[in-house]
Structure formats: C-alpha cells, structure tokens
Design a protein around this motif. Structure first.
Motif, mmCIF file in Angstrom:
data_model
loop_
_atom_site.group_PDB
_atom_site.id
_atom_site.type_symbol
_atom_site.label_atom_id
_atom_site.label_comp_id
_atom_site.label_asym_id
_atom_site.label_seq_id
_atom_site.Cartn_x
_atom_site.Cartn_y
_atom_site.Cartn_z
ATOM 1 N N UNK A 165 0.803 -1.222 0.000
ATOM 2 C CA UNK A 165 0.000 0.000 0.000
ATOM 3 C C UNK A 165 0.838 1.276 0.000
ATOM 4 N N UNK A 166 2.154 1.143 0.168
ATOM 5 C CA UNK A 166 3.008 2.330 0.131
ATOM 6 C C UNK A 166 4.058 2.216 -0.981
ATOM 7 N N UNK A 167 4.995 1.299 -0.851
ATOM 8 C CA UNK A 167 6.056 1.216 -1.856
ATOM 9 C C UNK A 167 5.501 0.923 -3.240
ATOM 10 N N UNK A 168 4.607 -0.056 -3.346
ATOM 11 C CA UNK A 168 4.066 -0.427 -4.660
ATOM 12 C C UNK A 168 3.271 0.726 -5.278
ATOM 13 N N UNK A 188 9.395 7.331 3.086
ATOM 14 C CA UNK A 188 10.295 7.428 4.244
ATOM 15 C C UNK A 188 9.679 6.771 5.470
ATOM 16 N N UNK A 189 8.406 7.033 5.720
ATOM 17 C CA UNK A 189 7.716 6.451 6.865
ATOM 18 C C UNK A 189 7.652 4.932 6.754
ATOM 19 N N UNK A 217 9.548 2.082 9.203
ATOM 20 C CA UNK A 217 8.843 0.984 9.879
ATOM 21 C C UNK A 217 9.458 -0.368 9.513
ATOM 22 N N UNK A 218 9.780 -0.553 8.243
ATOM 23 C CA UNK A 218 10.392 -1.809 7.795
ATOM 24 C C UNK A 218 11.766 -2.002 8.425
ATOM 25 N N UNK A 219 12.520 -0.920 8.529
ATOM 26 C CA UNK A 219 13.861 -0.998 9.109
ATOM 27 C C UNK A 219 13.793 -1.338 10.592
ATOM 28 N N UNK A 242 15.977 4.925 0.338
ATOM 29 C CA UNK A 242 16.237 3.537 0.719
ATOM 30 C C UNK A 242 17.680 3.335 1.175
ATOM 31 N N UNK A 243 18.607 4.023 0.543
ATOM 32 C CA UNK A 243 20.013 3.857 0.904
ATOM 33 C C UNK A 243 20.305 4.372 2.312
#
Length: 261
Positions: free
Chosen positions: A122-125, A189-190, A194-196, A238-239
């Motif tokens: 729902x965000x990256x895609x 970014x958000x 969260x994934x990190x 992402x980096x």
C-alpha cells in the motif's frame, strides 16, 4: 495457452494432487526494453519467493504478458495444468503443495508478517506507480518509451493512454492521485522506517530464515535501487536504511548469485 485458471480456494484441494512440474514457467515482460519499475518489483518478488522455496522455474519473456495474465497483472506462473498470477495467489498455490516458508512462525508472527506485507503493497508499490505515471519527467523520459516500446505507432500511444488511465483511476481510489511528489517521498520514508525498525539487526525479518515478506521487500527495494530514473530521490531514501540494503544483498547473493551493485 491451455491451462485451468482456478479460484484460490480450489488450489488447496486440487493443487496438492500434482507435484511441482519440471517445466514450470514464470511469464513476465521483457526486462531490458519494456518492463516498468512496479512490474519489475512484482516479478523479482515472485522469483525470490520461488527460489527461497527451492522450486525450479524458467522465465518466459513476452511482450504481451500483461494481456496473457488471468488477472491482467504480472508475473504469472504456468505450473502443470494451472495458471496463477501475482505473489499472493502464487504463495497460496505453493502452500497447497505442502511447501511453506512460515511453518516455524506462530500465529502472532504470521499476522505481523501479513501486516508488513500490506504496508509494502500500500506504500512502496503505490509510490512506484505514482513515480512512473504522475511524475511528468519520469513518465516522458522512462515510462512512455518503455511501456510502448514493443508496439508499433500509433498503437504504442493507445496502449500508453489506456495504461495511464487505468493507473490514475487506481491512484484516485487510493487517495494518491493528488499527492505531491514530496508527500509521496514522505510516505516512502515512513514506510522504510517501519520496515527498518521491524528488521532490526536480524538477517531476515523473522530470524535466520526468509519468509514471503523478505521476498516482497527484496523485489521492491532491489528494483528501486537498480532502475535508472531521472530523479533518484526514491533510491536515496532507501540507501539511508543500511539493514534493508544488507537484507537485499543477502538475498541476492544467496538466491540469485549475482554481483551486488
């Protein structure tokens, strides 16, 4: 193409009866000249998932792959008598054969995994779709030339118009059509934060072994990092998350055996 296009609920009963075939084929658009960032992410996620499961397949590149797919989206898998499109249905189909990456997860972890997969989708895609079809420079320099590359004039213009209309309707329904580019980057970014945080210092999201969440994250992150775009802010965000980058390098080296970039 002969094959049975089955509803998900029938995979468990019928799919389990047949072993994984030696000639399974994964259909996707041409990688060098045609495929766009969102489709490349989806295709890489499915490839990573199948490799994590130890399942053999052959990639078939087709210019009209999107129109061959039973769902209208790529990639799709032809496995024996079955045709299955997109990651979630492919996961269900593989699970029906008694093959799973989540056998060691408890109910809470499985729910957590699904929640983070939903976050990616729902965000990256959606951000990938926005970048390709709403950012005017990206659309002009990358999206339209690539999406229409396999069709003659004037069909290429018709196909591009139809695709953009379809994407804009989806973005409008999701509330993204009127976002600014900066707002999209804030969403990304958000999501990455969260994934990190969920990944932490573990090799994979749920410990020492990968799950479909790892495959999904790899597909999107690797595609974003390796797809040339006029504005590299997407990749730059992402980096900034070294553990996510390390996850992608681990998956690439372990399952794809390619030199990391």
């Amino acid at each position: 193409m002969p094959g049975r296009i089955m509803p998900d609920y029938m995979f468990v009963e019928m799919g389990a009866r047949e072993p994984w075939p030696s000639d399974a084929k994964l259909f996707q658009p041409y990688e060098v000249e045609q495929i766009l960032l969102p489709d490349n992410a989806n295709c890489l996620a499915v490839q990573a998932y199948l490799r994590m499961c130890g399942l053999k397949y052959e990639v078939e590149l087709r210019s009209n792959c999107e129109y061959m797919s039973p769902s209208g989206r790529v990639p799709f898998l032809k496995c024996g008598a079955f045709i299955v499109a997109e990651l979630d249905p492919i996961i269900s189909f593989v699970n029906s054969k008694g093959i799973s990456l989540t056998n060691d997860l408890d109910t809470a972890d499985k729910g957590d995994m699904r929640a983070y997969m939903s976050l990616v989708n729902t965000v990256l895609a959606v951000a990938e779709l926005y970048i390709c079809w709403c950012d005017k420079r990206t659309m002009k320099e990358v999206t339209l030339p690539r999406n229409g590359s396999v069709y003659p004039w004037p069909l290429n213009h018709v196909v591009n118009w139809q695709k953009r209309s379809q994407v804009m309707k989806k973005l409008s329904v999701l509330g993204w059509a009127n976002k600014t580019l900066e707002e999209v980057y804030e969403e990304v970014e958000t999501c990455c934060n969260a994934l990190s945080e969920r990944l932490g210092d573990k090799p994979f999201y749920f410990g020492d072994n990968p799950t479909e969440l790892d495959a999904l994250v790899f597909g999107h992150v690797f595609s974003i990092l390796t797809t040339p775009l006029p504005n590299n802010k997407f990749a730059a965000i992402l980096r900034g998350y070294s553990n996510i980058i390390q996850l992608c390098k681990l998956i690439e080296n372990k399952y794809f055996k390619r030199i990391s970039q």
